[in-house]
Design a protein around this motif. Structure first.
Motif, mmCIF file in Angstrom:
data_model
loop_
_atom_site.group_PDB
_atom_site.id
_atom_site.type_symbol
_atom_site.label_atom_id
_atom_site.label_comp_id
_atom_site.label_asym_id
_atom_site.label_seq_id
_atom_site.Cartn_x
_atom_site.Cartn_y
_atom_site.Cartn_z
ATOM 1 N N LEU A 250 12.464 24.623 12.799
ATOM 2 C CA LEU A 250 12.516 24.286 11.378
ATOM 3 C C LEU A 250 13.335 25.307 10.602
ATOM 4 O O LEU A 250 14.116 24.948 9.711
ATOM 5 N N PHE A 251 13.187 26.571 10.949
ATOM 6 C CA PHE A 251 13.955 27.625 10.279
ATOM 7 C C PHE A 251 15.454 27.407 10.481
ATOM 8 O O PHE A 251 16.236 27.504 9.523
ATOM 9 N N LEU A 252 15.863 27.129 11.711
ATOM 10 C CA LEU A 252 17.283 26.923 11.986
ATOM 11 C C LEU A 252 17.836 25.763 11.166
ATOM 12 O O LEU A 252 18.938 25.852 10.599
ATOM 13 N N SER A 253 17.077 24.676 11.079
ATOM 14 C CA SER A 253 17.540 23.510 10.325
ATOM 15 C C SER A 253 17.592 23.799 8.829
ATOM 16 O O SER A 253 18.552 23.409 8.150
ATOM 17 N N CYS A 254 16.577 24.489 8.303
ATOM 18 C CA CYS A 254 16.568 24.828 6.874
ATOM 19 C C CYS A 254 17.694 25.795 6.540
ATOM 20 O O CYS A 254 18.374 25.642 5.507
ATOM 21 N N TYR A 255 17.897 26.785 7.403
ATOM 22 C CA TYR A 255 19.000 27.719 7.173
ATOM 23 C C TYR A 255 20.324 26.982 7.165
ATOM 24 O O TYR A 255 21.195 27.235 6.320
ATOM 25 N N ALA A 256 20.499 26.060 8.107
ATOM 26 C CA ALA A 256 21.753 25.315 8.203
ATOM 27 C C ALA A 256 22.017 24.513 6.935
ATOM 28 O O ALA A 256 23.150 24.475 6.432
ATOM 29 N N ILE A 257 20.989 23.863 6.399
ATOM 30 C CA ILE A 257 21.160 23.061 5.182
ATOM 31 C C ILE A 257 21.567 23.945 4.011
ATOM 32 O O ILE A 257 22.528 23.645 3.277
ATOM 33 N N LEU A 258 20.847 25.056 3.825
ATOM 34 C CA LEU A 258 21.147 25.940 2.692
ATOM 35 C C LEU A 258 22.509 26.612 2.863
ATOM 36 O O LEU A 258 23.251 26.778 1.894
ATOM 37 N N ARG A 259 22.837 27.003 4.080
ATOM 38 C CA ARG A 259 24.155 27.611 4.325
ATOM 39 C C ARG A 259 25.254 26.596 4.036
ATOM 40 O O ARG A 259 26.298 26.940 3.452
ATOM 41 N N PHE A 260 25.049 25.351 4.439
ATOM 42 C CA PHE A 260 26.021 24.291 4.178
ATOM 43 C C PHE A 260 26.280 24.172 2.681
ATOM 44 O O PHE A 260 27.440 24.045 2.243
ATOM 45 N N LEU A 261 25.228 24.231 1.872
ATOM 46 C CA LEU A 261 25.364 24.101 0.419
ATOM 47 C C LEU A 261 26.048 25.317 -0.194
ATOM 48 O O LEU A 261 26.927 25.182 -1.054
ATOM 49 N N VAL A 262 25.664 26.507 0.232
ATOM 50 C CA VAL A 262 26.259 27.730 -0.320
ATOM 51 C C VAL A 262 27.747 27.797 -0.014
ATOM 52 O O VAL A 262 28.539 28.335 -0.810
ATOM 53 N N GLU A 263 28.163 27.226 1.111
ATOM 54 C CA GLU A 263 29.571 27.252 1.498
ATOM 55 C C GLU A 263 30.471 26.548 0.481
ATOM 56 O O GLU A 263 31.665 26.831 0.413
ATOM 57 N N PHE A 264 29.924 25.639 -0.318
ATOM 58 C CA PHE A 264 30.733 24.971 -1.338
ATOM 59 C C PHE A 264 31.194 25.954 -2.416
ATOM 60 O O PHE A 264 32.149 25.675 -3.149
ATOM 61 N N PHE A 265 30.516 27.091 -2.527
ATOM 62 C CA PHE A 265 30.867 28.093 -3.537
ATOM 63 C C PHE A 265 31.637 29.277 -2.936
ATOM 64 O O PHE A 265 32.090 30.146 -3.676
ATOM 65 N N ARG A 266 31.772 29.307 -1.626
ATOM 66 C CA ARG A 266 32.441 30.422 -0.957
ATOM 67 C C ARG A 266 33.864 30.026 -0.587
ATOM 68 O O ARG A 266 34.115 28.911 -0.134
ATOM 69 N N ALA A 267 34.793 30.922 -0.784
ATOM 70 C CA ALA A 267 36.181 30.645 -0.414
ATOM 71 C C ALA A 267 36.289 30.515 1.097
ATOM 72 O O ALA A 267 35.706 31.317 1.840
ATOM 73 N N PRO A 268 37.012 29.516 1.579
ATOM 74 C CA PRO A 268 37.154 29.375 3.035
ATOM 75 C C PRO A 268 37.957 30.533 3.611
ATOM 76 O O PRO A 268 38.738 31.187 2.910
ATOM 77 N N ASP A 269 37.766 30.789 4.881
ATOM 78 C CA ASP A 269 38.514 31.855 5.529
ATOM 79 C C ASP A 269 40.011 31.553 5.421
ATOM 80 O O ASP A 269 40.451 30.445 5.764
ATOM 81 N N PRO A 270 40.809 32.511 4.932
ATOM 82 C CA PRO A 270 42.221 32.221 4.646
ATOM 83 C C PRO A 270 43.018 31.775 5.859
ATOM 84 O O PRO A 270 43.946 30.977 5.725
ATOM 85 N N GLN A 271 42.663 32.268 7.049
ATOM 86 C CA GLN A 271 43.424 31.890 8.239
ATOM 87 C C GLN A 271 43.059 30.501 8.736
ATOM 88 O O GLN A 271 43.771 29.930 9.578
ATOM 89 N N LEU A 272 41.960 29.924 8.202
ATOM 90 C CA LEU A 272 41.528 28.600 8.631
ATOM 91 C C LEU A 272 41.657 27.547 7.536
ATOM 92 O O LEU A 272 42.028 26.407 7.790
ATOM 93 N N GLY A 273 41.322 27.965 6.298
ATOM 94 C CA GLY A 273 41.303 26.992 5.207
ATOM 95 C C GLY A 273 40.183 25.986 5.410
ATOM 96 O O GLY A 273 39.230 26.222 6.156
ATOM 97 N N LEU A 274 40.312 24.852 4.746
ATOM 98 C CA LEU A 274 39.330 23.781 4.902
ATOM 99 C C LEU A 274 39.730 22.898 6.080
ATOM 100 O O LEU A 274 40.913 22.628 6.298
ATOM 101 N N LEU A 275 38.756 22.417 6.787
ATOM 102 C CA LEU A 275 38.996 21.621 7.983
ATOM 103 C C LEU A 275 38.729 20.146 7.692
ATOM 104 O O LEU A 275 38.862 19.705 6.551
ATOM 105 N N ALA A 276 38.376 19.375 8.695
ATOM 106 C CA ALA A 276 38.154 17.936 8.542
ATOM 107 C C ALA A 276 37.135 17.643 7.445
ATOM 108 O O ALA A 276 36.152 18.377 7.270
ATOM 109 N N LEU A 277 37.396 16.578 6.682
ATOM 110 C CA LEU A 277 36.532 16.131 5.575
ATOM 111 C C LEU A 277 36.430 17.162 4.463
ATOM 112 O O LEU A 277 35.519 17.116 3.646
ATOM 113 N N GLY A 278 37.358 18.116 4.433
ATOM 114 C CA GLY A 278 37.352 19.121 3.381
ATOM 115 C C GLY A 278 36.228 20.133 3.509
ATOM 116 O O GLY A 278 35.866 20.793 2.530
#
Length: 254
Positions: A197-225
């Motif tokens: 449950l912890f892994l799944s909850c962490y994954a959901i919250l990390r997924f959401l926080v990533e919308f506010f974090r700049a993507p890694d410059p060497q990768l940028g945004l990937l599939a589906l933005g």
């Protein structure tokens, strides 16, 4: 970018990020001792120290290797010795979790306790340790957020007002720490289910926080933005659901 130092004693310089690792280890010890006593676990203080040592070692190795091979392979494969230069930055939380798992697995064999029991009891400490790590990222001015017009935007040195996404991650991890402390004490769980449950909850919250974090410059945004961190969080969510299912239905009760 220079990494902020905490104190310099002669030729030795202690960096703030190293201080965060040390504080995470100390807090993990005392918080887990508290949880173990409340849960009437057979884990001793020496057991907890062993688990912290091996999981942190595995986490650092896994986080560094994962970052080198997944986030920046063109740089590190061209000069593999740079992988050893951890003081220059470049870690992956997802890789750290994977490496920490193998470290915990080794610790479980050393202290002769079930891995699921160890993992569940250490969940609040894990979340708190991740919070310390993100606080180190904030002080170092790394893993910055995307540009924003919001009044709490901050300039991390490039002249743009950005989301303090590292602090959003700190809030996320402290929230997980509090939630899983309550879940450990208020609900009876089969060993291992809470870890999934912890892994799944962490994954959901990390997924959401990533919308506010700049993507890694060497990768940028990937599939589906989506960023690499978001795609890895999707994988982590699936792993978490799998762990929950495994321990709830497949693993025998102890």
């Amino acid at each position: 970018m220079s990494i902020p130092s905490f104190v310099t004693i002669g030729p030795i310089t202690l960096h703030f990020y190293g201080l965060m690792y040390a504080m995470a280890a100390v807090c993990a010890y005392f918080l887990t001792r508290f949880v173990a006593r409340k849960k009437q676990s057979l884990l001793t203080g020496d057991n907890i120290t062993d688990v912290i040592f091996w999981t942190m070692l595995g986490g650092v190795i896994g986080g560094r290797l994962f970052y080198a091979l997944v986030y920046n392979p063109q740089v590190y494969l061209a000069d593999p010795l740079q992988i050893l230069q951890v003081w220059k930055g470049g870690m992956s939380i997802h890789g750290g979790l994977l490496g920490g798992f193998f470290g915990a697995l080794l610790a479980a064999k050393i202290i002769k306790r079930p891995l699921a029991e160890i993992a569940d009891i250490f969940l609040p400490a894990l979340a708190l340790g991740l919070a310390f790590g993100r606080l180190g990222n904030f002080v170092n001015g790394e893993l910055v957020g995307r540009p924003t017009d919001l009044p709490w935007g901050m300039d991390f040195g490039d002249g743009l007002q950005r989301h303090p996404s590292q602090l959003y991650a700190v809030i996320k991890d402290v929230l997980l720490c509090a939630i899983f402390l309550v879940l450990l004490f208020r609900v009876h769980w089969r060993p291992g289910v809470l870890s999934g449950l912890f892994l799944s909850c962490y994954a959901i919250l990390r997924f959401l926080v990533e919308f506010f974090r700049a993507p890694d410059p060497q990768l940028g945004l990937l599939a589906l933005g989506l960023s690499m961190g978001q795609w890895l969080s999707v994988v982590l969510f699936i792993v978490g659901v799998g762990v929950m299912t495994l321990y709830k239905y497949a693993m025998p009760r102890r």
